[in-house]
Scaffold this motif. Structure first.
Motif, PDB file in Angstrom:
ATOM      1  N   TRP A 209      -1.805  -9.495  -2.762  1.00  0.00           N
ATOM      2  CA  TRP A 209      -1.478 -10.424  -3.842  1.00  0.00           C
ATOM      3  C   TRP A 209      -0.015 -10.431  -4.262  1.00  0.00           C
ATOM      4  CZ3 TRP A 209      -6.031  -7.342  -4.389  1.00  0.00           C
ATOM      5  CH2 TRP A 209      -7.228  -8.047  -4.194  1.00  0.00           C
ATOM      6  N   GLY A 210       0.776  -9.489  -3.769  1.00  0.00           N
ATOM      7  CA  GLY A 210       2.165  -9.382  -4.199  1.00  0.00           C
ATOM      8  C   GLY A 210       2.302  -8.298  -5.247  1.00  0.00           C
ATOM      9  N   ALA A 211       3.461  -7.623  -5.221  1.00  0.00           N
ATOM     10  CA  ALA A 211       3.652  -6.444  -6.069  1.00  0.00           C
ATOM     11  C   ALA A 211       3.541  -6.760  -7.552  1.00  0.00           C
ATOM     12  CB  ALA A 211       5.008  -5.809  -5.760  1.00  0.00           C
ATOM     13  N   ASP A 212       3.914  -7.970  -7.968  1.00  0.00           N
ATOM     14  CA  ASP A 212       3.953  -8.305  -9.400  1.00  0.00           C
ATOM     15  C   ASP A 212       2.806  -9.207  -9.827  1.00  0.00           C
ATOM     16  OD1 ASP A 212       6.387  -6.884  -9.648  1.00  0.00           O
ATOM     17  OD2 ASP A 212       7.493  -8.621  -8.903  1.00  0.00           O
ATOM     18  N   ALA A 213       1.820  -9.396  -8.989  1.00  0.00           N
ATOM     19  CA  ALA A 213       0.711 -10.302  -9.310  1.00  0.00           C
ATOM     20  C   ALA A 213      -0.166  -9.707 -10.419  1.00  0.00           C
ATOM     21  CB  ALA A 213      -0.130 -10.564  -8.071  1.00  0.00           C
ATOM     22  N   ASP A 214      -0.652 -10.584 -11.281  1.00  0.00           N
ATOM     23  CA  ASP A 214      -1.538 -10.173 -12.376  1.00  0.00           C
ATOM     24  C   ASP A 214      -2.979 -10.303 -11.888  1.00  0.00           C
ATOM     25  OD1 ASP A 214      -2.639  -9.474 -14.778  1.00  0.00           O
ATOM     26  OD2 ASP A 214      -2.256 -11.407 -15.756  1.00  0.00           O
ATOM     27  N   VAL A 215      -3.441  -9.255 -11.219  1.00  0.00           N
ATOM     28  CA  VAL A 215      -4.787  -9.256 -10.612  1.00  0.00           C
ATOM     29  C   VAL A 215      -5.553  -8.057 -11.138  1.00  0.00           C
ATOM     30  CG1 VAL A 215      -6.085  -9.164  -8.450  1.00  0.00           C
ATOM     31  CG2 VAL A 215      -3.883 -10.336  -8.526  1.00  0.00           C
ATOM     32  N   GLU A 216      -6.806  -8.275 -11.496  1.00  0.00           N
ATOM     33  CA  GLU A 216      -7.622  -7.184 -12.011  1.00  0.00           C
ATOM     34  C   GLU A 216      -7.864  -6.133 -10.940  1.00  0.00           C
ATOM     35  OE1 GLU A 216     -11.211  -8.477 -13.772  1.00  0.00           O
ATOM     36  OE2 GLU A 216     -10.240  -9.771 -15.261  1.00  0.00           O
ATOM     37  N   ASP A 217      -7.907  -4.888 -11.367  1.00  0.00           N
ATOM     38  CA  ASP A 217      -8.076  -3.759 -10.461  1.00  0.00           C
ATOM     39  C   ASP A 217      -9.365  -3.880  -9.651  1.00  0.00           C
ATOM     40  OD1 ASP A 217      -6.787  -1.178  -9.748  1.00  0.00           O
ATOM     41  OD2 ASP A 217      -8.699  -0.350 -10.384  1.00  0.00           O
ATOM     42  N   ALA A 218     -10.389  -4.440 -10.281  1.00  0.00           N
ATOM     43  CA  ALA A 218     -11.692  -4.529  -9.623  1.00  0.00           C
ATOM     44  C   ALA A 218     -11.694  -5.492  -8.436  1.00  0.00           C
ATOM     45  CB  ALA A 218     -12.757  -4.960 -10.630  1.00  0.00           C
ATOM     46  N   CYS A 219     -10.694  -6.376  -8.351  1.00  0.00           N
ATOM     47  CA  CYS A 219     -10.650  -7.331  -7.236  1.00  0.00           C
ATOM     48  C   CYS A 219     -10.555  -6.602  -5.901  1.00  0.00           C
ATOM     49  CB  CYS A 219      -9.477  -8.287  -7.398  1.00  0.00           C
ATOM     50  SG  CYS A 219      -9.710  -9.526  -8.681  1.00  0.00           S
ATOM     51  N   LEU A 220      -9.744  -5.559  -5.856  1.00  0.00           N
ATOM     52  CA  LEU A 220      -9.603  -4.807  -4.611  1.00  0.00           C
ATOM     53  C   LEU A 220     -10.922  -4.148  -4.235  1.00  0.00           C
ATOM     54  CD1 LEU A 220      -7.905  -3.704  -2.307  1.00  0.00           C
ATOM     55  CD2 LEU A 220      -7.167  -1.843  -3.809  1.00  0.00           C
ATOM     56  N   ASP A 221     -11.624  -3.596  -5.213  1.00  0.00           N
ATOM     57  CA  ASP A 221     -12.908  -2.955  -4.933  1.00  0.00           C
ATOM     58  C   ASP A 221     -13.936  -3.971  -4.425  1.00  0.00           C
ATOM     59  OD1 ASP A 221     -12.046  -0.348  -5.857  1.00  0.00           O
ATOM     60  OD2 ASP A 221     -12.117  -1.208  -7.858  1.00  0.00           O
ATOM     61  N   SER A 222     -13.859  -5.195  -4.934  1.00  0.00           N
ATOM     62  CA  SER A 222     -14.767  -6.240  -4.457  1.00  0.00           C
ATOM     63  C   SER A 222     -14.531  -6.541  -2.987  1.00  0.00           C
ATOM     64  CB  SER A 222     -14.586  -7.516  -5.287  1.00  0.00           C
ATOM     65  OG  SER A 222     -14.970  -7.304  -6.629  1.00  0.00           O
ATOM     66  N   TYR A 223     -13.260  -6.650  -2.606  1.00  0.00           N
ATOM     67  CA  TYR A 223     -12.969  -6.927  -1.199  1.00  0.00           C
ATOM     68  C   TYR A 223     -13.291  -5.726  -0.316  1.00  0.00           C
ATOM     69  CZ  TYR A 223     -11.036 -11.520  -2.021  1.00  0.00           C
ATOM     70  OH  TYR A 223     -10.903 -12.851  -2.341  1.00  0.00           O
ATOM     71  N   ALA A 224     -13.150  -4.526  -0.852  1.00  0.00           N
ATOM     72  CA  ALA A 224     -13.564  -3.342  -0.095  1.00  0.00           C
ATOM     73  C   ALA A 224     -15.073  -3.392   0.168  1.00  0.00           C
ATOM     74  CB  ALA A 224     -13.196  -2.075  -0.856  1.00  0.00           C
ATOM     75  N   TYR A 225     -15.820  -3.841  -0.824  1.00  0.00           N
ATOM     76  CA  TYR A 225     -17.276  -3.994  -0.658  1.00  0.00           C
ATOM     77  C   TYR A 225     -17.578  -5.013   0.443  1.00  0.00           C
ATOM     78  CZ  TYR A 225     -21.995  -5.717  -1.709  1.00  0.00           C
ATOM     79  OH  TYR A 225     -23.301  -6.130  -1.617  1.00  0.00           O
ATOM     80  N   TYR A 226     -16.854  -6.127   0.457  1.00  0.00           N
ATOM     81  CA  TYR A 226     -17.074  -7.144   1.486  1.00  0.00           C
ATOM     82  C   TYR A 226     -16.772  -6.579   2.877  1.00  0.00           C
ATOM     83  CZ  TYR A 226     -16.805 -10.329  -2.537  1.00  0.00           C
ATOM     84  OH  TYR A 226     -16.989 -10.954  -3.746  1.00  0.00           O
ATOM     85  N   ILE A 227     -15.683  -5.804   2.981  1.00  0.00           N
ATOM     86  CA  ILE A 227     -15.321  -5.214   4.273  1.00  0.00           C
ATOM     87  C   ILE A 227     -16.407  -4.249   4.741  1.00  0.00           C
ATOM     88  CG2 ILE A 227     -13.709  -3.637   5.426  1.00  0.00           C
ATOM     89  CD1 ILE A 227     -12.662  -6.463   5.197  1.00  0.00           C
ATOM     90  N   ARG A 228     -16.959  -3.475   3.827  1.00  0.00           N
ATOM     91  CA  ARG A 228     -18.040  -2.557   4.212  1.00  0.00           C
ATOM     92  C   ARG A 228     -19.236  -3.324   4.777  1.00  0.00           C
ATOM     93  NH1 ARG A 228     -16.352   0.680  -0.677  1.00  0.00           N
ATOM     94  NH2 ARG A 228     -15.549   2.652   0.203  1.00  0.00           N
ATOM     95  N   ARG A 229     -19.556  -4.450   4.194  1.00  0.00           N
ATOM     96  CA  ARG A 229     -20.653  -5.271   4.714  1.00  0.00           C
ATOM     97  C   ARG A 229     -20.325  -5.813   6.103  1.00  0.00           C
ATOM     98  NH1 ARG A 229     -22.400  -9.675   0.392  1.00  0.00           N
ATOM     99  NH2 ARG A 229     -23.806 -10.156   2.119  1.00  0.00           N
ATOM    100  N   ARG A 230     -19.086  -6.245   6.298  1.00  0.00           N
ATOM    101  CA  ARG A 230     -18.676  -6.757   7.606  1.00  0.00           C
ATOM    102  C   ARG A 230     -18.769  -5.664   8.665  1.00  0.00           C
ATOM    103  NH1 ARG A 230     -18.573 -12.325   7.298  1.00  0.00           N
ATOM    104  NH2 ARG A 230     -17.093 -13.059   5.710  1.00  0.00           N
ATOM    105  N   LEU A 231     -18.276  -4.475   8.314  1.00  0.00           N
ATOM    106  CA  LEU A 231     -18.306  -3.372   9.268  1.00  0.00           C
ATOM    107  C   LEU A 231     -19.742  -3.002   9.635  1.00  0.00           C
ATOM    108  CD1 LEU A 231     -15.503  -1.065   7.814  1.00  0.00           C
ATOM    109  CD2 LEU A 231     -15.371  -2.512   9.847  1.00  0.00           C
ATOM    110  N   LYS A 232     -20.616  -2.973   8.660  1.00  0.00           N
ATOM    111  CA  LYS A 232     -22.016  -2.623   8.911  1.00  0.00           C
ATOM    112  C   LYS A 232     -22.665  -3.600   9.884  1.00  0.00           C
ATOM    113  CE  LYS A 232     -26.294  -1.421   6.480  1.00  0.00           C
ATOM    114  NZ  LYS A 232     -26.952  -1.310   5.147  1.00  0.00           N
ATOM    115  N   ALA A 233     -22.204  -4.853   9.850  1.00  0.00           N
ATOM    116  CA  ALA A 233     -22.788  -5.877  10.712  1.00  0.00           C
ATOM    117  C   ALA A 233     -22.338  -5.767  12.163  1.00  0.00           C
ATOM    118  CB  ALA A 233     -22.444  -7.264  10.175  1.00  0.00           C
ATOM    119  N   VAL A 234     -21.151  -5.154  12.401  1.00  0.00           N
ATOM    120  CA  VAL A 234     -20.604  -5.183  13.762  1.00  0.00           C
ATOM    121  C   VAL A 234     -20.432  -3.813  14.407  1.00  0.00           C
ATOM    122  CG1 VAL A 234     -19.403  -7.370  13.295  1.00  0.00           C
ATOM    123  CG2 VAL A 234     -18.181  -5.184  13.020  1.00  0.00           C
TER     124      VAL A 234
END
Length: 226
Positions: free
Chosen positions: A178-203
């Motif tokens: 998102w860029g070093a100065d982006a105003d993004v909630e901390d939980a957004c990264l954890d959400s994408y980590a969850y999505y990646i875990r699902r992708r990995l489990k599938a393949v």
């Protein structure tokens, strides 16, 4: 593109960082070689602009350390030393390009773009254990199948794959996505980590995404399934 600029002349550093940011790139700045080590350890950079003569640790030594640690991030060595021996030493140490001071910022930006194209060409596919990821098409292949990732999923997975199993900090991942100065909630990264875990489990049954407490994330190869 995310860039680390290491320059001990603070006025020049600020002016250079401004020119790079005007190109739309995210730039982290540091003024000492020993401090730069901490930024390099976090990873996630697309290019490093490195002054040769730095307090704490010179640029040549930093490049050598990067290459010894299998860090292939493109390095543009920037220095006032303009003799052939200085250029040869820098390139032999592992730098990808060399620019003499004083320089025109237009040439600097053109060289950074060239480094980015070179890195993109090298990243036609990224491998880890039984995974193969194709950034251009956002395609992930594993022993169990394949899938197409969303853009942010792909950016996160690419950052993790470039670490080759080593941890990457949350700070570096936020800057990458998102860029070093982006105003993004901390939980957004954890959400994408969850999505990646699902992708990995599938393949794949071998690779999993591991949380490194107090640091961030890394990929782990569990070996061949029993």
């Amino acid at each position: 593109m995310r860039i680390l600029l290491v320059e001990d002349n603070k006025a020049l550093c600020e002016a250079t960082a401004l020119a790079l940011r005007n190109e739309g790139w995210s730039v982290d700045t540091v003024h000492r070689g020993d401090e730069a080590r901490f930024y390099l350890a976090e990873g996630g950079y697309d290019a490093i602009l490195l002054d040769r003569m730095l307090p704490g640790c010179d640029g040549i030594q930093l490049v050598r350390e990067m290459r010894q640690q299998k860090d292939d991030t493109p390095v543009l060595l920037v220095t006032a030393l303009d003799d052939v021996r200085a250029r040869v030493d820098g390139l032999d140490a592992g730098a990808d390009d060399y620019l003499s001071k004083p320089f025109d910022t237009r040439e600097l930006c053109a060289r950074v773009r060239a480094l980015g194209r070179r890195r993109g060409a090298l990243a036609q596919e990224l491998r880890f254990a039984d995974l193969v990821y194709y950034p251009a098409g956002l395609m992930l292949h594993g022993a169990l199948g394949k899938c197409t990732l969303a853009r942010k999923e792909g950016e996160l997975l690419e950052a993790l794959l470039r670490q080759n199993g080593q941890p990457i900090s949350r700070r570096a991942l936020f800057a990458r996505l998102w860029g070093a100065d982006a105003d993004v909630e901390d939980a957004c990264l954890d959400s994408y980590a969850y999505y990646i875990r699902r992708r990995l489990k599938a393949v794949t049954q071998r690779v999993r995404l591991v949380t490194v407490r107090g640091v961030g994330y890394r990929l782990e190869d569990a070996g061949e399934p029993q």
